[in-house]
Design a protein around this motif. Structure first.
Motif, PDB file in Angstrom:
ATOM      1  N   MET A  96       0.848  -1.195   0.000  1.00 22.82           N
ATOM      2  CA  MET A  96       0.000   0.000   0.000  1.00 22.82           C
ATOM      3  C   MET A  96       0.885   1.248   0.000  1.00 22.82           C
ATOM      4  O   MET A  96       1.742   1.422   0.863  1.00 22.82           O
ATOM      5  N   GLU A  97       0.707   2.102  -0.982  1.00 23.56           N
ATOM      6  CA  GLU A  97       1.500   3.318  -1.082  1.00 23.56           C
ATOM      7  C   GLU A  97       0.984   4.386  -0.133  1.00 23.56           C
ATOM      8  O   GLU A  97      -0.207   4.445   0.187  1.00 23.56           O
ATOM      9  N   GLU A  98       1.912   5.267   0.283  1.00 25.65           N
ATOM     10  CA  GLU A  98       1.512   6.395   1.109  1.00 25.65           C
ATOM     11  C   GLU A  98       0.674   7.361   0.284  1.00 25.65           C
ATOM     12  O   GLU A  98       0.825   7.467  -0.927  1.00 25.65           O
ATOM     13  N   GLN A  99      -0.207   8.070   0.969  1.00 29.52           N
ATOM     14  CA  GLN A  99      -1.001   9.102   0.302  1.00 29.52           C
ATOM     15  C   GLN A  99      -0.902  10.374   1.122  1.00 29.52           C
ATOM     16  O   GLN A  99      -1.253  10.401   2.296  1.00 29.52           O
ATOM     17  N   ASN A 100      -0.381  11.413   0.510  1.00 29.55           N
ATOM     18  CA  ASN A 100      -0.179  12.680   1.201  1.00 29.55           C
ATOM     19  C   ASN A 100      -1.371  13.605   1.005  1.00 29.55           C
ATOM     20  O   ASN A 100      -2.040  13.579  -0.032  1.00 29.55           O
ATOM     21  N   LEU A 101      -1.631  14.440   2.015  1.00 37.84           N
ATOM     22  CA  LEU A 101      -2.661  15.464   1.889  1.00 37.84           C
ATOM     23  C   LEU A 101      -2.167  16.578   0.976  1.00 37.84           C
ATOM     24  O   LEU A 101      -1.089  17.133   1.188  1.00 37.84           O
ATOM     25  N   THR A 102      -2.951  16.901  -0.034  1.00 34.93           N
ATOM     26  CA  THR A 102      -2.607  18.007  -0.911  1.00 34.93           C
ATOM     27  C   THR A 102      -3.077  19.310  -0.281  1.00 34.93           C
ATOM     28  O   THR A 102      -3.801  19.322   0.721  1.00 34.93           O
ATOM     29  N   ARG A 103      -2.692  20.420  -0.883  1.00 36.73           N
ATOM     30  CA  ARG A 103      -3.160  21.719  -0.393  1.00 36.73           C
ATOM     31  C   ARG A 103      -4.686  21.799  -0.479  1.00 36.73           C
ATOM     32  O   ARG A 103      -5.343  22.375   0.384  1.00 36.73           O
ATOM     33  N   ALA A 104      -5.248  21.215  -1.544  1.00 42.42           N
ATOM     34  CA  ALA A 104      -6.707  21.217  -1.701  1.00 42.42           C
ATOM     35  C   ALA A 104      -7.369  20.389  -0.591  1.00 42.42           C
ATOM     36  O   ALA A 104      -8.415  20.770  -0.064  1.00 42.42           O
ATOM     37  N   ASP A 105      -6.748  19.257  -0.235  1.00 41.76           N
ATOM     38  CA  ASP A 105      -7.286  18.408   0.832  1.00 41.76           C
ATOM     39  C   ASP A 105      -7.354  19.166   2.152  1.00 41.76           C
ATOM     40  O   ASP A 105      -8.275  18.971   2.954  1.00 41.76           O
ATOM     41  N   ARG A 106      -6.383  20.019   2.383  1.00 42.99           N
ATOM     42  CA  ARG A 106      -6.289  20.714   3.668  1.00 42.99           C
ATOM     43  C   ARG A 106      -7.345  21.812   3.830  1.00 42.99           C
ATOM     44  O   ARG A 106      -7.566  22.298   4.929  1.00 42.99           O
ATOM     45  N   VAL A 107      -7.990  22.211   2.738  1.00 46.45           N
ATOM     46  CA  VAL A 107      -9.036  23.231   2.837  1.00 46.45           C
ATOM     47  C   VAL A 107     -10.201  22.710   3.677  1.00 46.45           C
ATOM     48  O   VAL A 107     -10.729  23.404   4.550  1.00 46.45           O
ATOM     49  N   GLU A 167     -13.158  16.412   6.273  1.00 49.68           N
ATOM     50  CA  GLU A 167     -13.835  15.629   5.237  1.00 49.68           C
ATOM     51  C   GLU A 167     -12.820  14.849   4.407  1.00 49.68           C
ATOM     52  O   GLU A 167     -13.054  13.687   4.037  1.00 49.68           O
ATOM     53  N   SER A 168     -11.673  15.481   4.125  1.00 45.34           N
ATOM     54  CA  SER A 168     -10.639  14.826   3.321  1.00 45.34           C
ATOM     55  C   SER A 168     -10.078  13.606   4.034  1.00 45.34           C
ATOM     56  O   SER A 168      -9.865  12.550   3.417  1.00 45.34           O
ATOM     57  N   LEU A 169      -9.839  13.735   5.344  1.00 40.21           N
ATOM     58  CA  LEU A 169      -9.305  12.606   6.108  1.00 40.21           C
ATOM     59  C   LEU A 169     -10.265  11.421   6.092  1.00 40.21           C
ATOM     60  O   LEU A 169      -9.849  10.279   5.888  1.00 40.21           O
ATOM     61  N   VAL A 170     -11.529  11.695   6.326  1.00 42.73           N
ATOM     62  CA  VAL A 170     -12.526  10.618   6.330  1.00 42.73           C
ATOM     63  C   VAL A 170     -12.553   9.928   4.969  1.00 42.73           C
ATOM     64  O   VAL A 170     -12.508   8.692   4.875  1.00 42.73           O
ATOM     65  N   LYS A 171     -12.597  10.707   3.904  1.00 39.98           N
ATOM     66  CA  LYS A 171     -12.654  10.160   2.544  1.00 39.98           C
ATOM     67  C   LYS A 171     -11.432   9.303   2.232  1.00 39.98           C
ATOM     68  O   LYS A 171     -11.548   8.171   1.740  1.00 39.98           O
ATOM     69  N   ILE A 172     -10.249   9.829   2.545  1.00 40.91           N
ATOM     70  CA  ILE A 172      -9.011   9.110   2.238  1.00 40.91           C
ATOM     71  C   ILE A 172      -8.903   7.814   3.047  1.00 40.91           C
ATOM     72  O   ILE A 172      -8.545   6.755   2.511  1.00 40.91           O
ATOM     73  N   ILE A 173      -9.237   7.884   4.336  1.00 43.31           N
ATOM     74  CA  ILE A 173      -9.130   6.696   5.185  1.00 43.31           C
ATOM     75  C   ILE A 173     -10.107   5.608   4.740  1.00 43.31           C
ATOM     76  O   ILE A 173      -9.749   4.427   4.671  1.00 43.31           O
ATOM     77  N   ILE A 174     -11.334   5.986   4.413  1.00 42.68           N
ATOM     78  CA  ILE A 174     -12.326   5.008   3.950  1.00 42.68           C
ATOM     79  C   ILE A 174     -11.858   4.351   2.650  1.00 42.68           C
ATOM     80  O   ILE A 174     -11.955   3.124   2.474  1.00 42.68           O
ATOM     81  N   GLU A 175     -11.329   5.150   1.737  1.00 44.59           N
ATOM     82  CA  GLU A 175     -10.823   4.603   0.476  1.00 44.59           C
ATOM     83  C   GLU A 175      -9.685   3.620   0.725  1.00 44.59           C
ATOM     84  O   GLU A 175      -9.633   2.537   0.114  1.00 44.59           O
ATOM     85  N   LEU A 176      -8.773   3.979   1.642  1.00 49.41           N
ATOM     86  CA  LEU A 176      -7.649   3.094   1.953  1.00 49.41           C
ATOM     87  C   LEU A 176      -8.115   1.821   2.649  1.00 49.41           C
ATOM     88  O   LEU A 176      -7.624   0.722   2.355  1.00 49.41           O
TER      89      LEU A 176
END
Length: 278
Positions: free
Chosen positions: A1-12, A16-25
């Protein structure tokens, strides 16, 4: 599993971005492992910041306060979950499976975006009753110094985190600081050795001050350095740091030097430790 970094857009909209990314992973891991949800006992999550009652009280580097991440995740995956501070997770992994396994009195220092850690005495991790504690990065090493995201000035991590080091190197070289830790270690520091010499010298000085303070406090048998700094094996920065720590005028008990090691499990330590229950 590759790392996934928060982009500047994610940080806005970081929550919500954390929940989305974690569920996808999570879904990807479950699919790749070919397991049934009913076969999973629980899910462990390692998070930066102050953790209490299975919630994120605050994570200043992410701009998060009072966030019940687990409640949000369980709307999508209804499994038991626990969340712990990421540095504590990494420390648990190193204690159970890594370079602290054979020692009772240990200090783990996670050096990355910020600085965190944990201490073990008589083989047991010290755990405060209220919050996650052991915020090594917010020990002041320069009164009235640089502004820290926590609100104080002169915190250890504002001088000796990898982020602070990267930002200072970028400032001196007059370049954008959006480069990887690997690029910093393997190219920038090598190709610009003379230009960044003063930055490296100051980073080593500041990092050694914080580490030696912790050695004086806990008198550990071993100190393990984790986070992205764990990849500095064989790098002159790490070699010079060891020399500085070993100097007799750096520590209170100058005749007693603990073992210093880099984390055996590298950045995977936090993931592994998230599944260890305490």
């Amino acid at each position: 599993m590759e790392e996934q970094n928060l982009t500047r857009a994610d940080r806005v909209n970081v929550k919500e971005s954390l929940v989305k990314i974690i569920i996808e992973l999570l879904n990807k891991v479950i699919e790749e492992a070919n397991v049934d949800l009913n076969d999973i006992e629980f899910i462990g999550i390692a998070s930066p910041g102050t953790i209490s009652d299975n919630k994120i009280v605050q994570a200043t580097n992410l701009g998060i306060e009072n966030f019940d991440l687990i409640a949000e995740l369980q709307k999508y995956i209804n499994l038991p979950m626990q969340i712990k501070n990421d540095s504590k997770c990494a420390a648990l992994a190193e204690k159970h499976y890594g370079n602290m396994r054979d020692y009772d009195d240990c200090v783990f220092i996670c050096i990355g975006t910020g600085i965190g850690g944990a201490a073990f005495l008589n083989g047991e991790m010290l755990v405060p009753k209220r919050f996650s504690g052991f915020e090594f990065g917010h020990m002041v090493i320069n009164k009235g110094g640089r502004q820290c995201s926590c609100g104080k000035r002169g915190c250890f991590e504002t001088y000796a985190s990898i982020r602070a080091f990267r930002n200072k190197v970028a400032e001196v070289l007059d370049i954008d600081n959006d480069f990887s830790g690997q690029y910093l270690r393997e190219q920038l520091l090598v190709l610009n050795a003379e230009k960044v010499k003063d930055v490296v010298d100051q980073f080593i000085e500041d990092l050694s001050i914080g580490i030696c303070n912790l050695i004086d406090m806990f008198e550990p048998e071993i100190v393990v350095l984790g986070g992205s700094f764990s990849y500095y094996e064989g790098n002159p920065v790490y070699d010079r740091l060891l020399e500085k720590i070993k100097a007799k005028d750096s520590r209170f008990n100058s005749m007693s030097m603990p073992k210093i090691e880099l984390a055996k499990l590298k950045n995977d330590a936090g993931i592994i430790g998230a599944t260890i229950r305490i």
